[in-house]
Enzyme design. Sequence first.
Site, PDB file in Angstrom:
ATOM      1  N   SER A 189       0.836  -1.197   0.000  1.00 56.37           N
ATOM      2  CA  SER A 189       0.000   0.000   0.000  1.00 56.37           C
ATOM      3  C   SER A 189       0.877   1.257   0.000  1.00 56.37           C
ATOM      4  O   SER A 189       1.708   1.422  -0.894  1.00 56.37           O
ATOM      5  CB  SER A 189      -0.954  -0.027   1.196  1.00 56.37           C
ATOM      6  OG  SER A 189      -1.917   1.004   1.093  1.00 56.37           O
ATOM      7  N   ASP A 343      -9.623  -3.705  -5.934  1.00 56.86           N
ATOM      8  CA  ASP A 343      -8.846  -2.685  -5.216  1.00 56.86           C
ATOM      9  C   ASP A 343      -8.892  -1.394  -6.006  1.00 56.86           C
ATOM     10  O   ASP A 343      -8.621  -1.377  -7.212  1.00 56.86           O
ATOM     11  CB  ASP A 343      -7.403  -3.173  -5.054  1.00 56.86           C
ATOM     12  CG  ASP A 343      -6.505  -2.163  -4.366  1.00 56.86           C
ATOM     13  OD1 ASP A 343      -7.026  -1.186  -3.801  1.00 56.86           O
ATOM     14  OD2 ASP A 343      -5.278  -2.374  -4.389  1.00 56.86           O
ATOM     15  N   HIS A 373      -8.146  -4.454  -1.272  1.00 58.53           N
ATOM     16  CA  HIS A 373      -7.035  -3.722  -0.687  1.00 58.53           C
ATOM     17  C   HIS A 373      -6.855  -4.061   0.796  1.00 58.53           C
ATOM     18  O   HIS A 373      -7.813  -4.061   1.566  1.00 58.53           O
ATOM     19  CB  HIS A 373      -7.227  -2.211  -0.819  1.00 58.53           C
ATOM     20  CG  HIS A 373      -5.968  -1.455  -0.557  1.00 58.53           C
ATOM     21  ND1 HIS A 373      -5.024  -1.231  -1.539  1.00 58.53           N
ATOM     22  CD2 HIS A 373      -5.459  -0.916   0.576  1.00 58.53           C
ATOM     23  CE1 HIS A 373      -4.005  -0.574  -1.024  1.00 58.53           C
ATOM     24  NE2 HIS A 373      -4.232  -0.374   0.265  1.00 58.53           N
TER      25      HIS A 373
END
Length: 403
Positions: A189, A343, A373
């Site tokens: 991320s 995502d 995600h």
Amino acid sequence: MAVLWLLLVAGLPTFLLGVFVWVVIQHLPSAEMPSTLKQPAKLWFMHCIIQYLIALGNILEKLRICAMPRFLRFLQGLMMIKKDPNVLVTDTHFGTVPVRLFKPKEVSSKPHRGIIFYHGGGAMTGSLGKELPFELLCSFLSVCMVYRKLPDYHHPVLAKDCLNASIYFLKNLESFGVDPSQVVLCGESIGGWAVANVMQILPSIPSLPQIQAQVLIQPLVNLINFQLPSHQQSKNVPILTRDTLLMFMCKYLAIDLSWKDAMLSGAVIPLDKWKNFSKWLSYDNIPRRFWSQDPQPEFFAPFNEAAYLETKHVWSAEISPVLADDKIIAQLPKTFLVSCENDILRDDALLYKKRLEDQGVPVSWYHVEDGFHGCLILFDKKCFSFPCSMKVVNAVVSYIKSI
């Protein structure tokens, strides 16, 4: 006084329950669960819990009791990290940056492969090693770095902490028993964003050992075009919705949230800049199989100069790594990219994949059809784990072992 305490004790559970009900009512109609997601009810419940904690944090912040990011980190700190008798865990500092070292206890006559890991958490949460896949801990010497976070620290502190701690580690590989030719930089991320950022700088320091490979798991590399297919398709998919993404990023970049709509609509994008950078940022860089059946074309709102002036720093490669010059991209090491179908940042990974491949960088890509995600950090959370969590872990470990 006793009556006041009684009212407080009785009223607190009612207040907490009321906030939870409000969060559920707010997110039940808006949350979208694509057909490829497995165990959607469990994911929706987790999403509500996360939004509930954010809501409580915002209330505490407005009451000036505690900043919301600190509240979230306090709760995360209560979680126990998984332990293994075969792994030696050491907390230390690389310069001023806290790190946690994970090293196999088994004595080896050969130097270890070294993994530098930058955790996710939107520059708000994340801690020492709670996001590290345990298979990495058992096989390699892994270093989890904990950069400084909101609300006290904003850009560029995160990237600078990661860069400085990584330089420290690379200068002292021998003391850690790490093979200088086998160091991998890995991040998830916003940690993947940090990997992209740091790796565009490290090759320019000739005195340091070269990074063998970079691993970017669901990275954020573009803070400009929010009209990519995944931003349209997954804007309300848990756990990272578009509103949550913009909240995290605006706070980190010190952009007032009042400019959020201008950023989403493209009103902050000057025509001349779009002509220069659309070759790297536009919808057309995404393979057509990821487009919607009825794709929404990129149609930016009329240019808002005031909004642009407040957000123009997103046009630097330091914030949007996909904008780096060709010569910088071309010197990057072989790369492993992980993307998830559901995502909102899926297309960031695809943009970066094409950007690297166009400059001749060897790229391996792993796409998780039922992924969302943040699924990586749930890989060992038992009842809160998902099949896609282990898919990501196994893919990353297999790649690192294969190079």
